[in-house]
Design a protein around this motif. Structure first.
Motif, PDB file in Angstrom:
ATOM      1  N   ASN A   1       0.796  -1.229   0.000  1.00 13.50           N
ATOM      2  CA  ASN A   1       0.000   0.000   0.000  1.00 13.50           C
ATOM      3  C   ASN A   1       0.828   1.278   0.000  1.00 13.50           C
ATOM      4  OD1 ASN A   1      -2.382  -1.521   0.076  1.00 13.50           O
ATOM      5  ND2 ASN A   1      -2.305  -1.665   2.290  1.00 13.50           N
ATOM      6  N   ALA A   2       2.116   1.147   0.258  1.00 13.28           N
ATOM      7  CA  ALA A   2       3.003   2.317   0.248  1.00 13.28           C
ATOM      8  C   ALA A   2       4.331   1.880  -0.353  1.00 13.28           C
ATOM      9  CB  ALA A   2       3.175   2.866   1.663  1.00 13.28           C
ATOM     10  N   SER A   3       5.392   1.868   0.436  1.00  8.00           N
ATOM     11  CA  SER A   3       6.700   1.417  -0.039  1.00  8.00           C
ATOM     12  C   SER A   3       7.612   1.198   1.161  1.00  8.00           C
ATOM     13  CB  SER A   3       7.325   2.434  -0.990  1.00  8.00           C
ATOM     14  OG  SER A   3       8.616   2.014  -1.393  1.00  8.00           O
TER      15      SER A   3
ATOM     16  N   GLY B   1      10.505   6.414  -0.765  1.00 10.72           N
ATOM     17  CA  GLY B   1       9.874   7.155   0.320  1.00 10.72           C
ATOM     18  C   GLY B   1      10.791   7.713   1.380  1.00 10.72           C
TER      19      GLY B   1
ATOM     20  N   ALA C   1      10.351   5.133   4.992  1.00 11.10           N
ATOM     21  CA  ALA C   1       9.835   3.927   4.356  1.00 11.10           C
ATOM     22  C   ALA C   1      10.627   2.690   4.765  1.00 11.10           C
ATOM     23  CB  ALA C   1       9.865   4.072   2.840  1.00 11.10           C
TER      24      ALA C   1
ATOM     25  N   SER D   1       9.052   1.767   8.541  1.00  7.97           N
ATOM     26  CA  SER D   1       8.312   0.512   8.351  1.00  7.97           C
ATOM     27  C   SER D   1       8.820  -0.566   9.291  1.00  7.97           C
ATOM     28  CB  SER D   1       8.444   0.048   6.898  1.00  7.97           C
ATOM     29  OG  SER D   1       7.862   0.985   6.006  1.00  7.97           O
TER      30      SER D   1
ATOM     31  N   ILE E   1       0.072   4.799   7.239  1.00  6.89           N
ATOM     32  CA  ILE E   1       0.821   4.209   6.123  1.00  6.89           C
ATOM     33  C   ILE E   1       0.615   5.030   4.855  1.00  6.89           C
ATOM     34  CG2 ILE E   1       0.976   2.198   4.599  1.00  6.89           C
ATOM     35  CD1 ILE E   1       0.278   0.480   7.096  1.00  6.89           C
ATOM     36  N   ASP E   2      -0.625   5.421   4.606  1.00  5.16           N
ATOM     37  CA  ASP E   2      -0.923   6.241   3.425  1.00  5.16           C
ATOM     38  C   ASP E   2      -0.232   7.600   3.512  1.00  5.16           C
ATOM     39  OD1 ASP E   2      -2.533   6.837   0.945  1.00  5.16           O
ATOM     40  OD2 ASP E   2      -3.354   8.376   2.268  1.00  5.16           O
TER      41      ASP E   2
ATOM     42  N   TYR F   1       3.408   7.275   2.688  1.00  8.77           N
ATOM     43  CA  TYR F   1       3.625   7.144   1.248  1.00  8.77           C
ATOM     44  C   TYR F   1       3.543   8.505   0.552  1.00  8.77           C
ATOM     45  CZ  TYR F   1       3.029   5.493  -3.551  1.00  8.77           C
ATOM     46  OH  TYR F   1       3.170   5.279  -4.895  1.00  8.77           O
ATOM     47  N   ARG F   2       2.545   9.292   0.918  1.00  8.75           N
ATOM     48  CA  ARG F   2       2.376  10.605   0.286  1.00  8.75           C
ATOM     49  C   ARG F   2       3.515  11.560   0.675  1.00  8.75           C
ATOM     50  NH1 ARG F   2      -1.564  12.884   2.441  1.00  8.75           N
ATOM     51  NH2 ARG F   2      -2.512  11.266   3.750  1.00  8.75           N
TER      52      ARG F   2
END
Length: 300
Positions: free
Chosen positions: A155-157, A163, A167, A171, A250-251, A254-255
């Motif tokens: 859903n992200a990286s 990221g 990331a 993570s 998480i979103d 990513y952004r």
């Protein structure tokens, strides 16, 4: 079917089935791969063996890396305790140890990446020793961490080039925090809060490796964030909740990663990598390479 695309779905599935997150992830991987549960378990057990080997070997290593940038810090940090309690201290030391093994071209488990390889091992091994956990508990913890990492990757990286370090190390912090909560008997919902708390407090962390190497500041950053992940687990187990659900965190990660300039995403073109000292280090490391290239060009 044991399928999930978000942490919320993973938690809901665990709650409905009255199973721990690790069991859901183990069964999901079994279904996804088409292999038997025993084979999947054995593969994860072998990863645990590799994690332990790198952690214990790294603590004994006193020498610098080939580039003379890092090395021996796990050994030095392990010699004396000043302020940290035993669990935080072990998390710090093991995270440094695994990261230094990686910098020395040794065998590690990239969980989720080589640049963040010390965080999950540091937190999980430290917690296991504090709790007196068996290898079975640790293998299950690795399944939990793997499931969290899989959701983030989908859903992200988990790539610093995509990221930033949030990331990679962010993570890993979420993976470790969620897994440690389960090791301590926490509910799936508490694991989710631990993930959110650990990840959202690394948002915006840039990837700025000196000379483009996974050494400075990467190794020491692993040590810091391994302890950070334990803080997330401690808070969640105490009943502290994240106001922002983990999937939204998480979103957001990513952004934020996409909004970071390329110079702060593993290219060594900004941040610490462009400080005067870092530039001097880079030039020193590149000089032999440039001389070699010039020689080869003249020879050709």
């Amino acid at each position: 079917m044991f399928t999930f695309k978000t942490i919320a779905e993973l938690v809901d599935l665990a709650t409905q089935k009255q199973l721990p997150l690790s069991e859901i992830v183990w069964r999901w991987e079994t279904e996804r791969s088409g292999e038997t549960p025993d084979i999947i378990w054995e593969k994860m057990r072998l990863r645990l063996d590799a994690i332990k080997e790198s952690a214990y070997a790294g603590i004994q290593e006193k020498n610098k890396t080939f580039n003379n940038l890092v090395g021996g810090d796990a050994y030095r940090t392990n010699q004396q305790t000043y302020l940290l309690g035993p669990t935080a201290k072990k998390a710090l030391v093991y995270a440094l140890a695994v990261s230094e093994v990686n910098a020395n071209m040794g065998k590690i488990v990239a969980c989720p990446t080589a640049g963040s390889c010390g965080i999950v091992p540091g937190a999980l091994l430290a917690a296991a020793e504090q709790l007196g956990c068996s290898d079975e508990v640790l293998v299950r913890a690795l399944f939990t961490a793997a499931g969290i990492g899989a959701v983030i990757a989908q859903n992200a990286s988990v790539s610093g080039a995509v990221g930033g370090c949030q990331a990679e190390c962010g993570s890993a912090a979420a993976m470790a925090a969620g897994a440690v909560v389960e090791m301590l008997g926490g509910a799936p919902e508490q694991s989710a809060h631990a993930m959110a708390l650990a990840l959202k407090n690394t948002l915006g962390l840039v990837c700025d490796p000196v000379a483009g190497l996974v050494e400075v500041p990467c190794v020491k950053r692993n040590g810091f964030i391994a302890v950070h992940s334990l803080v997330g687990a401690e808070m969640a187990l105490s009943g502290v909740e994240s106001a922002i659900p983990v999937d939204e965190v998480i979103d957001a990660m990513y952004r934020i990663g996409l909004a970071l300039p390329a110079s702060l995403r593993e290219t060594a073109e900004a941040g610490l990598a462009k400080t005067p000292t870092a530039v001097a280090i880079t030039e020193k490391l590149l000089k032999p390479v440039l001389v070699c290239c010039v020689f080869l060009f003249q020879w050709v």
